[in-house]
Design an enzyme around this catalytic site. Sequence first.
Site, PDB file in Angstrom:
ATOM      1  N   THR A 100       1.731  -4.351   4.283  1.00 16.65           N
ATOM      2  CA  THR A 100       1.629  -4.486   5.706  1.00 16.65           C
ATOM      3  C   THR A 100       0.970  -6.113   6.058  1.00 16.65           C
ATOM      4  O   THR A 100       1.316  -6.595   7.023  1.00 16.65           O
ATOM      5  CB  THR A 100       0.552  -3.538   6.238  1.00 16.65           C
ATOM      6  OG1 THR A 100      -0.661  -3.859   5.857  1.00 16.65           O
ATOM      7  CG2 THR A 100       1.017  -2.371   6.230  1.00 16.65           C
ATOM      8  N   ASP A 101       0.481  -6.474   5.041  1.00 16.19           N
ATOM      9  CA  ASP A 101      -0.387  -7.880   5.174  1.00 16.19           C
ATOM     10  C   ASP A 101       0.725  -9.078   5.491  1.00 16.19           C
ATOM     11  O   ASP A 101       0.308  -9.947   6.337  1.00 16.19           O
ATOM     12  CB  ASP A 101      -1.150  -8.156   3.944  1.00 16.19           C
ATOM     13  CG  ASP A 101      -2.304  -7.273   3.733  1.00 16.19           C
ATOM     14  OD1 ASP A 101      -2.648  -6.632   4.953  1.00 16.19           O
ATOM     15  OD2 ASP A 101      -3.077  -7.160   2.845  1.00 16.19           O
ATOM     16  N   SER A 154       1.603  -7.736  -0.857  1.00 24.18           N
ATOM     17  CA  SER A 154       2.035  -8.540  -0.053  1.00 24.18           C
ATOM     18  C   SER A 154       1.333  -9.823   0.194  1.00 24.18           C
ATOM     19  O   SER A 154       1.935 -10.740   0.636  1.00 24.18           O
ATOM     20  CB  SER A 154       2.799  -7.784   1.066  1.00 24.18           C
ATOM     21  OG  SER A 154       1.775  -7.809   2.084  1.00 24.18           O
ATOM     22  N   THR A 189       0.768  -1.278   0.034  1.00 24.75           N
ATOM     23  CA  THR A 189       0.052   0.228  -0.060  1.00 24.75           C
ATOM     24  C   THR A 189       0.796   1.297  -0.063  1.00 24.75           C
ATOM     25  O   THR A 189       0.591   2.282  -0.791  1.00 24.75           O
ATOM     26  CB  THR A 189      -0.963  -0.029   1.317  1.00 24.75           C
ATOM     27  OG1 THR A 189      -1.931  -1.175   1.075  1.00 24.75           O
ATOM     28  CG2 THR A 189      -1.791   1.238   1.419  1.00 24.75           C
TER      29      THR A 189
HETATM   30  C1  SIN Z   1       0.007  -5.327   0.877  1.00 31.06           C
HETATM   31  O1  SIN Z   1       0.194  -5.834   1.981  1.00 31.06           O
HETATM   32  O2  SIN Z   1       0.557  -5.252   0.085  1.00 31.06           O
HETATM   33  C2  SIN Z   1      -1.415  -4.695   1.061  1.00 31.06           C
HETATM   34  C3  SIN Z   1      -1.797  -3.997   2.186  1.00 31.06           C
HETATM   35  C4  SIN Z   1      -0.926  -3.085   2.612  1.00 31.06           C
HETATM   36  O3  SIN Z   1       0.146  -2.662   2.388  1.00 31.06           O
HETATM   37  O4  SIN Z   1      -1.471  -2.492   3.894  1.00 31.06           O
END
Ligand code: SIN
Length: 331
Positions: free
Chosen positions: A94-95, A61, A15
Amino acid sequence: MKSHKKVIILGTGGTIAGLEPPSGELLEYKAAQVDVASLLQGVAMPHGIEVLSEQVAQIDSKNMNAEVWRGLIGRVLRWQKQADIAGIVITHGTDTIEETAFLLACIQSSSKPIVLTCAMLPANAPQADGPQNLADAIVWACDASNQGVSVVCAGQIHEAWRIQKIYTDRLDAFDSGAHGVWGVIQNGQVVLKRNISKISFEFQIPSAQFVVQTSNWPRVWLIPNHSGSEDLQVLAWLEYAQSHAINIDGIVLAGTGNGTANDALERALNHAQTLGIKVWRSSRCYQGVQRKQKADAFTSAGYWSPYKARIALILDLLYQLESASKARALI
Ligand code: SIN
């Protein structure tokens, strides 16, 4: 002479590199759209620090996999060898950031810090959190007290060992559990809250080179125990694997409480073990250590979450492959 430090930023997507549509509908944003060099243009660069950047991947991710990890580890090893690089920053979704951080921490043998960072809002959102997270990560990557692998988000420094994403919708989406954060970054200043954890592994770690070179990582799947779990969930895998000639090398149980499976699932997992599949047990509970029991049928993953335990089992199996290949080379 002014001190001058050099940091490499490795982009993998997420993100932090995402874009929301011109309509401003946040939930319609797409991750992994902006290249890492462009992201850096929006960052108030800390004084005395030079940054280089390299795009290693461009993914959401949730799609992280062994192939991207191998590529990333290869670049980390390359940049850690470069004498004038003080530290490495990785931009990531973050995932699954906690999984990548854990993997890197397990195989890290250099004292040069690795700092992963991320964002909960896309790069073009009015209140985008990515630029500040990136600036904080760069400061922390140059800090003399930093020699580990950590994640920086929302002004907090989480150790790779402790971090877990616990919110879907808060800028401070992560938690380090009972240990608390390693430190915080306020107005560009690092304030450490405690010493880095001393971790003793109960699993084996292969060399980073072997991890990078091996294209067929062991296949390790995760199975939850929950009310109404059925043995069929495992038996169907075993039958599918046999009829499609694929190997399942390991299964990690995301068990209830102390890492338990109901009677039917336990029987199926025991059966899997008799077929040579390694079965480890971890817990769905967010906190706490799984206690070993005298009649343990499966190896306890200790305090690792199911997702980290899965990586630990992959590394343990890779270690066995590496040992076997070394032994063959001696014959
Ligand atoms: C991801 O993990 O690539 C999408 C969600 C995020 O980064 O918060």
